[in-house]
Structure formats: C-alpha cells, structure tokens
Scaffold this motif. Structure first.
Motif, PDB file in Angstrom:
ATOM      1  N   HIS A  34      11.527  60.470 -42.385  1.00  0.00           N
ATOM      2  CA  HIS A  34      11.877  59.664 -43.333  1.00  0.00           C
ATOM      3  C   HIS A  34      10.526  57.847 -43.437  1.00  0.00           C
ATOM      4  O   HIS A  34       9.778  57.409 -43.551  1.00  0.00           O
ATOM      5  CB  HIS A  34      12.700  59.302 -44.193  1.00  0.00           C
ATOM      6  CG  HIS A  34      13.083  57.616 -45.139  1.00  0.00           C
ATOM      7  ND1 HIS A  34      12.594  57.798 -46.765  1.00  0.00           N
ATOM      8  CD2 HIS A  34      13.490  56.647 -45.012  1.00  0.00           C
ATOM      9  CE1 HIS A  34      12.233  56.408 -46.741  1.00  0.00           C
ATOM     10  NE2 HIS A  34      12.539  55.920 -45.518  1.00  0.00           N
ATOM     11  N   TRP A  35      12.017  57.658 -41.667  1.00  0.00           N
ATOM     12  CA  TRP A  35      11.293  56.131 -41.605  1.00  0.00           C
ATOM     13  C   TRP A  35       9.334  57.133 -41.209  1.00  0.00           C
ATOM     14  O   TRP A  35       8.803  55.863 -41.039  1.00  0.00           O
ATOM     15  CB  TRP A  35      12.014  55.606 -40.427  1.00  0.00           C
ATOM     16  CG  TRP A  35      12.782  54.657 -41.373  1.00  0.00           C
ATOM     17  CD1 TRP A  35      14.583  55.196 -41.170  1.00  0.00           C
ATOM     18  CD2 TRP A  35      12.477  53.642 -41.585  1.00  0.00           C
ATOM     19  NE1 TRP A  35      15.096  54.090 -42.064  1.00  0.00           N
ATOM     20  CE2 TRP A  35      13.907  53.310 -42.620  1.00  0.00           C
ATOM     21  CE3 TRP A  35      12.367  52.884 -42.097  1.00  0.00           C
ATOM     22  CZ2 TRP A  35      14.526  52.638 -43.119  1.00  0.00           C
ATOM     23  CZ3 TRP A  35      11.838  52.406 -43.013  1.00  0.00           C
ATOM     24  CH2 TRP A  35      13.631  51.636 -43.496  1.00  0.00           C
ATOM     25  N   LEU A  36       9.411  57.561 -39.819  1.00  0.00           N
ATOM     26  CA  LEU A  36       7.728  58.473 -40.074  1.00  0.00           C
ATOM     27  C   LEU A  36       7.208  58.342 -40.782  1.00  0.00           C
ATOM     28  O   LEU A  36       6.201  58.087 -40.512  1.00  0.00           O
ATOM     29  CB  LEU A  36       8.133  59.395 -38.453  1.00  0.00           C
ATOM     30  CG  LEU A  36       8.670  59.362 -37.960  1.00  0.00           C
ATOM     31  CD1 LEU A  36       8.832  60.085 -36.251  1.00  0.00           C
ATOM     32  CD2 LEU A  36       8.561  58.040 -36.579  1.00  0.00           C
ATOM     33  N   ALA A  37       7.790  59.344 -42.122  1.00  0.00           N
ATOM     34  CA  ALA A  37       6.348  59.117 -43.146  1.00  0.00           C
ATOM     35  C   ALA A  37       6.652  57.652 -43.526  1.00  0.00           C
ATOM     36  O   ALA A  37       5.241  57.719 -44.016  1.00  0.00           O
ATOM     37  CB  ALA A  37       7.949  60.122 -43.631  1.00  0.00           C
ATOM     38  N   GLU A  38       7.119  57.111 -44.370  1.00  0.00           N
ATOM     39  CA  GLU A  38       6.836  55.375 -44.077  1.00  0.00           C
ATOM     40  C   GLU A  38       6.236  54.791 -43.560  1.00  0.00           C
ATOM     41  O   GLU A  38       5.191  53.921 -44.163  1.00  0.00           O
ATOM     42  CB  GLU A  38       8.315  55.022 -44.405  1.00  0.00           C
ATOM     43  CG  GLU A  38       9.306  55.550 -45.626  1.00  0.00           C
ATOM     44  CD  GLU A  38       8.339  55.175 -46.923  1.00  0.00           C
ATOM     45  OE1 GLU A  38       8.124  53.907 -47.136  1.00  0.00           O
ATOM     46  OE2 GLU A  38       8.490  55.863 -48.176  1.00  0.00           O
ATOM     47  N   ASN A  39       5.887  54.998 -42.157  1.00  0.00           N
ATOM     48  CA  ASN A  39       5.773  54.096 -41.479  1.00  0.00           C
ATOM     49  C   ASN A  39       4.087  54.795 -39.966  1.00  0.00           C
ATOM     50  O   ASN A  39       3.801  53.995 -40.103  1.00  0.00           O
ATOM     51  CB  ASN A  39       6.331  53.755 -39.944  1.00  0.00           C
ATOM     52  CG  ASN A  39       7.286  52.068 -41.459  1.00  0.00           C
ATOM     53  OD1 ASN A  39       7.174  51.085 -41.408  1.00  0.00           O
ATOM     54  ND2 ASN A  39       8.477  52.663 -40.957  1.00  0.00           N
ATOM     55  N   LYS A  40       4.164  56.041 -40.864  1.00  0.00           N
ATOM     56  CA  LYS A  40       2.533  56.231 -39.975  1.00  0.00           C
ATOM     57  C   LYS A  40       3.463  56.558 -38.194  1.00  0.00           C
ATOM     58  O   LYS A  40       3.056  57.831 -38.475  1.00  0.00           O
ATOM     59  CB  LYS A  40       1.488  56.522 -39.877  1.00  0.00           C
ATOM     60  CG  LYS A  40       1.467  56.259 -41.787  1.00  0.00           C
ATOM     61  CD  LYS A  40       1.127  57.650 -42.224  1.00  0.00           C
ATOM     62  CE  LYS A  40       0.350  57.016 -43.785  1.00  0.00           C
ATOM     63  NZ  LYS A  40       2.023  57.743 -44.876  1.00  0.00           N
ATOM     64  N   VAL A  41       3.327  55.977 -37.048  1.00  0.00           N
ATOM     65  CA  VAL A  41       3.864  56.318 -36.438  1.00  0.00           C
ATOM     66  C   VAL A  41       5.330  54.653 -36.224  1.00  0.00           C
ATOM     67  O   VAL A  41       4.697  53.507 -36.407  1.00  0.00           O
ATOM     68  CB  VAL A  41       2.646  55.190 -35.647  1.00  0.00           C
ATOM     69  CG1 VAL A  41       2.849  55.568 -34.274  1.00  0.00           C
ATOM     70  CG2 VAL A  41       0.907  56.522 -35.820  1.00  0.00           C
ATOM     71  N   MET A  42       6.052  55.068 -35.347  1.00  0.00           N
ATOM     72  CA  MET A  42       6.863  54.297 -35.080  1.00  0.00           C
ATOM     73  C   MET A  42       6.899  54.382 -33.275  1.00  0.00           C
ATOM     74  O   MET A  42       7.224  56.013 -32.625  1.00  0.00           O
ATOM     75  CB  MET A  42       8.500  54.115 -35.849  1.00  0.00           C
ATOM     76  CG  MET A  42       8.016  54.203 -37.287  1.00  0.00           C
ATOM     77  SD  MET A  42       9.342  54.240 -38.483  1.00  0.00           S
ATOM     78  CE  MET A  42      10.102  52.551 -37.238  1.00  0.00           C
ATOM     79  N   ARG A  43       7.472  53.344 -32.859  1.00  0.00           N
ATOM     80  CA  ARG A  43       8.289  53.574 -31.577  1.00  0.00           C
ATOM     81  C   ARG A  43       9.850  53.280 -31.561  1.00  0.00           C
ATOM     82  O   ARG A  43      10.125  53.571 -32.707  1.00  0.00           O
ATOM     83  CB  ARG A  43       7.701  52.264 -30.231  1.00  0.00           C
ATOM     84  CG  ARG A  43       6.130  51.689 -29.926  1.00  0.00           C
ATOM     85  CD  ARG A  43       5.640  51.084 -30.029  1.00  0.00           C
ATOM     86  NE  ARG A  43       6.423  50.799 -28.409  1.00  0.00           N
ATOM     87  CZ  ARG A  43       5.903  49.810 -27.424  1.00  0.00           C
ATOM     88  NH1 ARG A  43       4.721  48.524 -27.946  1.00  0.00           N
ATOM     89  NH2 ARG A  43       6.360  49.520 -26.134  1.00  0.00           N
ATOM     90  N   HIS A  44      10.038  53.514 -31.112  1.00  0.00           N
ATOM     91  CA  HIS A  44      11.677  54.074 -30.536  1.00  0.00           C
ATOM     92  C   HIS A  44      12.349  52.562 -31.271  1.00  0.00           C
ATOM     93  O   HIS A  44      12.926  52.825 -31.874  1.00  0.00           O
ATOM     94  CB  HIS A  44      12.076  54.499 -29.017  1.00  0.00           C
ATOM     95  CG  HIS A  44      13.332  54.781 -28.362  1.00  0.00           C
ATOM     96  ND1 HIS A  44      14.856  53.567 -28.832  1.00  0.00           N
ATOM     97  CD2 HIS A  44      13.569  56.204 -28.256  1.00  0.00           C
ATOM     98  CE1 HIS A  44      15.331  54.833 -28.644  1.00  0.00           C
ATOM     99  NE2 HIS A  44      15.766  56.206 -28.854  1.00  0.00           N
ATOM    100  N   ASN A  45      12.621  51.344 -30.243  1.00  0.00           N
ATOM    101  CA  ASN A  45      13.606  50.553 -31.072  1.00  0.00           C
ATOM    102  C   ASN A  45      12.889  50.354 -32.069  1.00  0.00           C
ATOM    103  O   ASN A  45      13.806  49.663 -32.668  1.00  0.00           O
ATOM    104  CB  ASN A  45      12.936  49.660 -29.747  1.00  0.00           C
ATOM    105  CG  ASN A  45      13.242  49.322 -28.739  1.00  0.00           C
ATOM    106  OD1 ASN A  45      14.006  50.099 -28.288  1.00  0.00           O
ATOM    107  ND2 ASN A  45      12.895  48.887 -27.441  1.00  0.00           N
ATOM    108  N   GLU A  46      11.665  50.170 -32.853  1.00  0.00           N
ATOM    109  CA  GLU A  46      11.449  50.303 -34.731  1.00  0.00           C
ATOM    110  C   GLU A  46      12.049  51.370 -34.811  1.00  0.00           C
ATOM    111  O   GLU A  46      13.047  50.729 -36.040  1.00  0.00           O
ATOM    112  CB  GLU A  46      10.298  50.614 -34.193  1.00  0.00           C
ATOM    113  CG  GLU A  46       8.854  49.630 -34.027  1.00  0.00           C
ATOM    114  CD  GLU A  46       7.795  49.809 -34.112  1.00  0.00           C
ATOM    115  OE1 GLU A  46       7.220  48.929 -34.426  1.00  0.00           O
ATOM    116  OE2 GLU A  46       6.903  51.118 -34.041  1.00  0.00           O
TER     117      GLU A  46
END
Length: 120
Positions: A34-46
């Motif tokens: 879900h978070w990756l779908a919302e933000n497209k790209v994320m780092r581990h800590n994000e």
C-alpha cells in the motif's frame, strides 16, 4: 467463493487463492505494498516511519520476501552512505486492483460504516 478457486479435496496451498495468500499474507506485506503504491518509491526508514509498528528487522525480512516474490524492486545506489530505494514491480502493480477491492469492501462493511447507517 468460486468453486474454481478452491476445490473440495484440494489443499488450499495448491490453489490460486492459497498462492496469492502466500505472497501477500501476514501482518505487514499488504501494508508495505500500500505505501509503495501511494508513494511510488520509498527508502527503508521512510517505510518504517509510515508503518510505525514494525521493527527494523521485520521490515527487512518482509522486503526481502517481497523482492524474492518479484512484487517489489530494490534499487541500490553505489554511494556512501548506501542508498536503497524500493518500488513496486509490474507484478506488484498487478495486485493493486485486489488491494483496492479489499479497501472498498472494508469501507462498505466496517463496524463504523454499519453503525452510522443503522443509527440514522
């Protein structure tokens, strides 16, 4: 549920339904997707900050499993300190309609929704 999906006498793990559950089941995998779908790209800590209740180790394990199942892409940049980003793969993106349907079902059937419609 469709008879084609889970047939009597067939172990759940040997069905399409069981296979899908093996990929996205558990406490955090769908939340990560879900978070990756919302933000497209994320780092581990994000991701860790966004989820909140997950430990560093558990998130690392979930990300490795999702990558092994080809649901996410891990991109590592050769720099110091190391930078790693995660995004959905094409296969991971193909799960979004399923996750959206689950969200819609939850909105229609949650206790909060039922309480507000029955108290009117």
């Amino acid at each position: 549920m469709s008879e084609k999906c889970v047939t009597t006498g067939v172990e759940l793990k040997n069905t399409g339904f069981g296979y899908t559950l093996s990929l996205i089941g558990g406490k955090y995998k769908m939340i990560i997707l879900h978070w990756l779908a919302e933000n497209k790209v994320m780092r581990h800590n994000e991701l860790k900050r966004s989820i909140g209740t997950i430990s560093f180790k558990t998130l690392s394990i979930m990300l490795k499993e999702l990558e092994a199942d080809d649901l996410i892409i891990r991109k590592e940049y050769p720099q110091i300190p190391p930078k790693v980003e995660y995004s959905l793969s094409e296969r991971g993106l193909s799960l979004l309609p399923l996750l959206n349907m689950m969200c819609e079902w939850g909105e229609k059937n949650s206790f909060l929704t039922r309480e507000t419609t029955t108290n009117k």
